[in-house]
Write an enzyme that holds these catalytic residues in place. Structure first.
Site, mmCIF file in Angstrom:
data_model
loop_
_atom_site.group_PDB
_atom_site.id
_atom_site.type_symbol
_atom_site.label_atom_id
_atom_site.label_comp_id
_atom_site.label_asym_id
_atom_site.label_seq_id
_atom_site.Cartn_x
_atom_site.Cartn_y
_atom_site.Cartn_z
ATOM 1 N N ASP A 1 0.826 -1.214 0.000
ATOM 2 C CA ASP A 1 0.000 0.000 0.000
ATOM 3 C C ASP A 1 0.859 1.263 0.000
ATOM 4 O O ASP A 1 1.973 1.258 0.527
ATOM 5 C CB ASP A 1 -0.921 -0.031 1.231
ATOM 6 C CG ASP A 1 -2.096 0.931 1.090
ATOM 7 O OD1 ASP A 1 -2.355 1.416 -0.036
ATOM 8 O OD2 ASP A 1 -2.760 1.189 2.113
ATOM 9 N N ASN B 1 1.301 3.459 -2.908
ATOM 10 C CA ASN B 1 1.842 3.909 -4.203
ATOM 11 C C ASN B 1 1.379 5.326 -4.545
ATOM 12 O O ASN B 1 2.184 6.176 -4.942
ATOM 13 C CB ASN B 1 1.365 2.986 -5.334
ATOM 14 C CG ASN B 1 1.966 1.608 -5.257
ATOM 15 O OD1 ASN B 1 2.857 1.356 -4.453
ATOM 16 N ND2 ASN B 1 1.480 0.702 -6.087
ATOM 17 N N ASN C 1 -10.903 -2.557 -5.323
ATOM 18 C CA ASN C 1 -10.139 -1.649 -6.197
ATOM 19 C C ASN C 1 -10.811 -1.422 -7.558
ATOM 20 O O ASN C 1 -10.504 -0.464 -8.253
ATOM 21 C CB ASN C 1 -8.702 -2.135 -6.399
ATOM 22 C CG ASN C 1 -7.821 -1.989 -5.179
ATOM 23 O OD1 ASN C 1 -6.903 -2.771 -4.951
ATOM 24 N ND2 ASN C 1 -8.075 -0.969 -4.355
ATOM 25 N N ARG D 1 -4.805 -1.830 8.840
ATOM 26 C CA ARG D 1 -6.018 -2.598 8.577
ATOM 27 C C ARG D 1 -5.720 -3.718 7.590
ATOM 28 O O ARG D 1 -4.666 -3.745 6.963
ATOM 29 C CB ARG D 1 -7.149 -1.688 8.078
ATOM 30 C CG ARG D 1 -6.813 -0.858 6.849
ATOM 31 C CD ARG D 1 -8.015 -0.015 6.393
ATOM 32 N NE ARG D 1 -7.662 0.851 5.285
ATOM 33 C CZ ARG D 1 -7.445 2.166 5.372
ATOM 34 N NH1 ARG D 1 -7.546 2.777 6.539
ATOM 35 N NH2 ARG D 1 -7.119 2.875 4.303
HETATM 36 C C1 IPE Z 1 -5.415 -2.762 -0.302
HETATM 37 O O1 IPE Z 1 -5.025 -1.446 -0.525
HETATM 38 C C2 IPE Z 1 -5.406 -3.514 -1.596
HETATM 39 C C3 IPE Z 1 -4.096 -3.697 -2.200
HETATM 40 C C4 IPE Z 1 -2.959 -3.400 -1.667
HETATM 41 C C5 IPE Z 1 -4.117 -4.295 -3.506
HETATM 42 P P1 IPE Z 1 -6.103 -0.282 -0.629
HETATM 43 O O2 IPE Z 1 -5.348 0.980 -0.736
HETATM 44 O O3 IPE Z 1 -7.080 -0.576 -1.669
HETATM 45 O O4 IPE Z 1 -6.803 -0.405 0.808
HETATM 46 P P2 IPE Z 1 -7.846 0.539 1.546
HETATM 47 O O5 IPE Z 1 -9.064 0.608 0.702
HETATM 48 O O6 IPE Z 1 -7.220 1.864 1.729
HETATM 49 O O7 IPE Z 1 -8.092 -0.138 2.846
HETATM 50 C C1 IPE Z 2 -1.460 0.267 -3.424
HETATM 51 O O1 IPE Z 2 -1.259 1.625 -3.439
HETATM 52 C C2 IPE Z 2 -1.708 -0.302 -4.793
HETATM 53 C C3 IPE Z 2 -3.090 -0.737 -5.027
HETATM 54 C C4 IPE Z 2 -4.042 -0.765 -4.134
HETATM 55 C C5 IPE Z 2 -3.408 -1.193 -6.357
HETATM 56 P P1 IPE Z 2 -2.458 2.651 -3.441
HETATM 57 O O2 IPE Z 2 -2.834 2.942 -4.846
HETATM 58 O O3 IPE Z 2 -3.572 2.161 -2.581
HETATM 59 O O4 IPE Z 2 -1.811 3.934 -2.800
HETATM 60 P P2 IPE Z 2 -2.451 4.916 -1.748
HETATM 61 O O5 IPE Z 2 -2.950 4.093 -0.607
HETATM 62 O O6 IPE Z 2 -3.564 5.628 -2.445
HETATM 63 O O7 IPE Z 2 -1.340 5.809 -1.376
HETATM 64 MG MG MG Z 3 -4.055 2.414 -0.642
#
Ligand code: IPE
Ligand code: IPE
Ligand code: MG
Length: 245
Positions: free
Chosen positions: A20, A22, A68, A194
């Protein structure tokens, strides 16, 4: 940080990672979120190779959740094409590192191109005997459990399974992860504390490790930190400390 003083048997057999942060990593630098995913793909490579080097048997990476799909269309399609590119690009290195790829999730929901590329890399790495890398794609633990219940119910209805015989082994056999042991160490980056619908059944006794490091910054050193933290813990599985010695 060296792990040399630890025995291979002490290392976690199965490490799962919620990758998480990115988007926030990119935004912090005034860049587009999508560049964060590109950087995230590089962190995947570093982490996979570091795990392989240590001899970790199973590494499961949460790459895309069922939730997602609700992200903006452009982000979803960028992530999907990044997946196709990464799979293509990494095949050679996976083979060099003896890595075997597999995938869990509602894979039928993935775009055709992603699905095809995935199947190809899975087939081509099938006979590799090193780290088993599992990508969780369009993965949701509740969906997985629901599907297991449906499958088991159907078998009960058709007298293939007896209700009295339903136990944890049978449930395990109906999950996407039927070929994997329980998770020993669950890592989540980006400071969020979480689970986000990841491997709910399989993490029942996992050690949890949360770090503020954003996923694109994760590397061999960070993996070693997580494993070092894991190795310092006493896994009691309900017993007392005295019973373990
Ligand atoms: C969890 O990350 C899913 C992945 C890492 C693929 P999210 O960024 O989607 O999680 P939430 O929604 O903030 O909990
Ligand atoms: C995790 O990074 C990658 C995926 C869930 C695909 P995020 O895209 O959730 O990055 P943040 O949480 O918005 O920083
Ligand atoms: Mg995220």
């Amino acid at each position: 940080m060296s792990l040399k003083k630890f025995n291979t048997e002490e290392l976690p057999q199965h490490i799962a990672v919620i990758m998480d942060g990115n988007g926030r990593w990119a935004q912090k630098q005034g860049k587009n979120r999508l560049l964060g995913h590109e950087a995230g793909a590089k962190a995947v490579r570093k982490t996979v190779e570091a795990a392989a080097k240590l001899g970790i048997k199973h590494l499961t990476l949460y790459a895309f959740s069922t939730e997602n799909w609700n992200r903006p269309k452009t982000e979803v399609s960028t992530l999907m094409s990044l997946l196709v590119r990464s799979l293509r690009r990494e095949l050679r290195r996976m083979t060099e590192n003896n890595i075997r790829l597999s995938a869990i999730g509602s894979l039928d929901k993935l775009p055709k191109k992603v699905h095809e590329e995935l199947v190809e890399v899975i087939e081509k790495t099938q006979s590799n005997t090193g780290t088993n890398l599992t990508l969780a794609l369009s993965y949701g633990a509740r969906e997985e459990i629901k599907q297991a219940i449906v499958d088991i119910s159907r078998k009960v209805k058709n007298s293939i399974i007896n209700v009295e015989n339903i136990d944890e082994t049978i449930i395990n056999e109906h999950l996407y992860t039927q070929h994997l042991p329980d998770v020993d160490l669950l890592i989540r980056t980006s400071g969020e504390v979480r689970i986000s619908n990841f491997l709910l059944w399989q993490i029942a006794y996992a050690e949890l490790y949360f770090t503020d490091v954003m996923w694109p910054e994760f590397d061999e050193h960070e993996l070693h930190q997580a494993i070092n933290s894991y190795l310092k813990r006493e896994r009691r599985f309900g017993k007392t400390s005295e019973q373990l010695t």
